[in-house]
Design a protein around this motif. Structure first.
Motif, PDB file in Angstrom:
ATOM      1  N   ASP A   1       0.724  -1.307  -0.048  1.00 46.04           N
ATOM      2  CA  ASP A   1       0.078  -0.102   0.118  1.00 46.04           C
ATOM      3  C   ASP A   1       0.895   1.132   0.032  1.00 46.04           C
ATOM      4  OD1 ASP A   1       1.129   0.185   2.731  1.00 46.04           O
ATOM      5  OD2 ASP A   1      -0.835  -0.389   3.544  1.00 46.04           O
ATOM      6  N   LEU A   2       0.427   2.416   0.056  1.00 46.48           N
ATOM      7  CA  LEU A   2       1.166   3.611   0.037  1.00 46.48           C
ATOM      8  C   LEU A   2       2.142   3.631   1.477  1.00 46.48           C
ATOM      9  CD1 LEU A   2       1.208   6.069  -1.547  1.00 46.48           C
ATOM     10  CD2 LEU A   2      -0.225   7.224  -0.268  1.00 46.48           C
ATOM     11  N   ALA A   3       1.724   3.321   2.463  1.00 53.69           N
ATOM     12  CA  ALA A   3       2.588   3.258   3.435  1.00 53.69           C
ATOM     13  C   ALA A   3       3.935   2.254   3.204  1.00 53.69           C
ATOM     14  CB  ALA A   3       2.123   2.946   4.811  1.00 53.69           C
ATOM     15  N   GLY A   4       3.544   1.252   2.766  1.00 54.27           N
ATOM     16  CA  GLY A   4       4.695   0.253   2.188  1.00 54.27           C
ATOM     17  C   GLY A   4       5.469   0.868   1.282  1.00 54.27           C
ATOM     18  N   LEU A   5       5.085   1.607   0.381  1.00 48.61           N
ATOM     19  CA  LEU A   5       5.811   2.155  -0.795  1.00 48.61           C
ATOM     20  C   LEU A   5       6.846   2.985  -0.213  1.00 48.61           C
ATOM     21  CD1 LEU A   5       5.988   1.994  -3.870  1.00 48.61           C
ATOM     22  CD2 LEU A   5       4.713   4.053  -3.993  1.00 48.61           C
ATOM     23  N   TYR A   6       6.555   3.939   0.787  1.00 48.90           N
ATOM     24  CA  TYR A   6       7.197   4.877   1.588  1.00 48.90           C
ATOM     25  C   TYR A   6       8.222   4.047   2.418  1.00 48.90           C
ATOM     26  CZ  TYR A   6       4.875   9.387   0.526  1.00 48.90           C
ATOM     27  OH  TYR A   6       4.389  10.337  -0.235  1.00 48.90           O
ATOM     28  N   ALA A   7       7.875   2.997   2.827  1.00 42.11           N
ATOM     29  CA  ALA A   7       8.961   2.093   3.834  1.00 42.11           C
ATOM     30  C   ALA A   7       9.896   1.573   2.872  1.00 42.11           C
ATOM     31  CB  ALA A   7       8.186   1.074   4.364  1.00 42.11           C
ATOM     32  N   LEU A   8       9.542   1.161   1.509  1.00 37.33           N
ATOM     33  CA  LEU A   8      10.757   0.551   0.745  1.00 37.33           C
ATOM     34  C   LEU A   8      11.502   1.851   0.054  1.00 37.33           C
ATOM     35  CD1 LEU A   8       8.558  -1.785  -1.740  1.00 37.33           C
ATOM     36  CD2 LEU A   8      10.064  -2.198   0.031  1.00 37.33           C
ATOM     37  N   ALA A   9      10.977   3.081   0.033  1.00 38.74           N
ATOM     38  CA  ALA A   9      11.777   4.087  -0.255  1.00 38.74           C
ATOM     39  C   ALA A   9      12.873   4.333   0.878  1.00 38.74           C
ATOM     40  CB  ALA A   9      11.031   5.423  -0.755  1.00 38.74           C
ATOM     41  N   ARG A  10      12.333   4.202   1.901  1.00 37.33           N
ATOM     42  CA  ARG A  10      13.306   4.538   3.146  1.00 37.33           C
ATOM     43  C   ARG A  10      14.383   3.403   3.019  1.00 37.33           C
ATOM     44  NH1 ARG A  10       8.687   5.625   5.821  1.00 37.33           N
ATOM     45  NH2 ARG A  10       8.567   3.693   6.696  1.00 37.33           N
ATOM     46  N   LYS A  11      13.927   2.106   2.766  1.00 34.74           N
ATOM     47  CA  LYS A  11      15.062   1.012   2.615  1.00 34.74           C
ATOM     48  C   LYS A  11      16.079   1.475   1.618  1.00 34.74           C
ATOM     49  CE  LYS A  11      13.830  -2.283   5.434  1.00 34.74           C
ATOM     50  NZ  LYS A  11      14.617  -2.832   6.549  1.00 34.74           N
ATOM     51  N   LEU A  12      15.542   1.766   0.408  1.00 34.18           N
ATOM     52  CA  LEU A  12      16.594   2.274  -0.549  1.00 34.18           C
ATOM     53  C   LEU A  12      17.442   3.349  -0.114  1.00 34.18           C
ATOM     54  CD1 LEU A  12      13.954   1.988  -3.625  1.00 34.18           C
ATOM     55  CD2 LEU A  12      16.200   0.402  -3.259  1.00 34.18           C
ATOM     56  N   ARG A  13      16.898   4.295   0.481  1.00 38.93           N
ATOM     57  CA  ARG A  13      17.918   5.490   0.786  1.00 38.93           C
ATOM     58  C   ARG A  13      18.849   5.019   1.887  1.00 38.93           C
ATOM     59  NH1 ARG A  13      13.004   8.266   1.142  1.00 38.93           N
ATOM     60  NH2 ARG A  13      13.022   8.159   3.464  1.00 38.93           N
ATOM     61  N   GLY A  14      18.434   4.163   2.592  1.00 36.51           N
ATOM     62  CA  GLY A  14      19.548   3.648   3.787  1.00 36.51           C
ATOM     63  C   GLY A  14      20.485   2.655   3.129  1.00 36.51           C
ATOM     64  N   GLN A  15      20.191   2.337   1.983  1.00 38.26           N
ATOM     65  CA  GLN A  15      21.151   1.340   1.149  1.00 38.26           C
ATOM     66  C   GLN A  15      22.134   2.281   0.314  1.00 38.26           C
ATOM     67  OE1 GLN A  15      19.961  -2.417  -0.303  1.00 38.26           O
ATOM     68  NE2 GLN A  15      18.183  -2.477   0.987  1.00 38.26           N
ATOM     69  N   GLY A  16      22.109   3.586   0.434  1.00 34.33           N
ATOM     70  CA  GLY A  16      22.670   4.543  -0.602  1.00 34.33           C
ATOM     71  C   GLY A  16      22.076   4.848  -1.934  1.00 34.33           C
TER      72      GLY A  16
END
Length: 325
Positions: A308-323
């Motif tokens: 869902d939209l919250a999950g999409l933002y969570a994946l974006a945070r994961k990507l940022r955390g991995q550089g």
């Protein structure tokens, strides 16, 4: 970071979800990202829980730090009208051609025309500047066709430039290829830790490299959490069933007597452990294959509650955390 981020992957790997998460990850701290859809499936609208995207750039999300994500669903017919107006000044004549069906014919029948228009529109957005001379978008993220078609899709302008030796078509195709074959572009491939998607990813990277298209990263999607490590799995294979039953009993899961509830749980639990061990071995093997490809590797978790939209933002945070931003 390249300004044009192309995301491809085998069907079913979640490439549209990854492209959307990447757009959010890049649009942080005031940056502006354009997320482009080229397959007409309206997958981006569904992910962002918004109306179907028209052939215009529309803001669909605000990223952390005030960045903005815009989206565009490229319509080949309308892109061709833009092209005719830009290079041949056929505004009203182009609209007349559309009514006669000539536009639909050109984008459906003429070899490569559709892909030329789709890639050309995305590259135009990459190059576009405002009156102050600044790029309108910091990044353009393209949700591209699947891995099996991605090299031909991106390389079609090279073929067109070779067929049309002079004139606006040749010049446009050359301009697009200057973007696609430069450091301004990175082609990322999305995969799962399964044999077929990993093999298609390896084949896709080989094809992209052969065509001199810039390979970016491999993003492993829907990675399930690790429950047991290799040591635990060795222990599971050696431990006596009676010891498992006693451990279950001591945890309050049934009595220790023969045939009791705890003893009946042993076989299902060990069967589940064996199934997990097989999956663990397969995933370890596929990670090794991906590691040999010589490109940066990132992983995104499987969201147990679904996307869902919250999950999409969570994946974006994961990507940022991995550089990846």
């Amino acid at each position: 970071m390249s300004r044009l981020q192309v995301v491809s992957g085998k069907g079913g790997t979640g490439k549209t979800t990854v492209a959307a998460a990447l757009a959010l990850a890049l649009a942080e701290e005031g940056k502006r990202t354009l997320l482009v859809e080229v397959e007409g499936r309206q997958g981006i609208a569904q992910l962002f829980e918004t109306q179907a995207l028209p052939y215009e750039e529309r803001k669909i999300a605000v990223a952390p730090g005030g960045g903005e994500v815009y989206a565009l669903a490229i319509d080949p017919e309308l892109a061709l009208l833009d092209y005719l107006q830009m290079f041949y000044k056929l505004g009203s004549a182009g609209r007349a051609l559309r009514k006669l069906g000539a536009i639909d014919f050109a984008t459906t029948i003429a070899p490569g025309v559709r892909d030329v228009l789709l890639t050309g529109k995305a590259c135009e957005a990459v190059r576009r500047k405002d009156r102050g001379g600044r790029f309108v978008y910091d990044y353009v993220v393209m949700d591209a066709p699947p891995t099996g078609r991605i090299t031909r899709f991106l390389n079609v302008n090279d073929e067109v430039a070779g067929l049309a030796k002079i004139g606006p078509i040749h010049n446009q195709a050359q301009a697009v290829m200057r973007v696609l074959k430069s450091p301004e572009t990175a082609v990322h491939l999305v995969t799962l830790l399964e044999e077929m998607p990993v093999q298609e990813t390896a084949d896709g990277i080989a094809e992209l490299r052969a065509a001199r298209l810039p390979v970016g990263r491999v993003i492993v999607n829907m990675v399930r959490p690790q429950v047991l490590d290799a040591g635990d799995l060795e222990l599971v294979g050696d431990i006596p069933r009676s010891a498992v039953a006693r451990s279950l009993s001591s945890a309050g899961l049934g009595g220790a007597r023969r045939g009791g509830h705890a003893e009946r749980l042993v076989e299902p639990l060990l069967a589940q452990a064996e199934e997990y061990a097989e999956r663990y071995a397969l995933e370890t093997e596929q990670r090794a294959v991906l590691a040999e490809l010589g490109v940066p590797l990132h992983e995104l978790p499987l969201l147990a509650e679904g996307m869902d939209l919250a999950g999409l933002y969570a994946l974006a945070r994961k990507l940022r955390g991995q550089g990846v931003s």
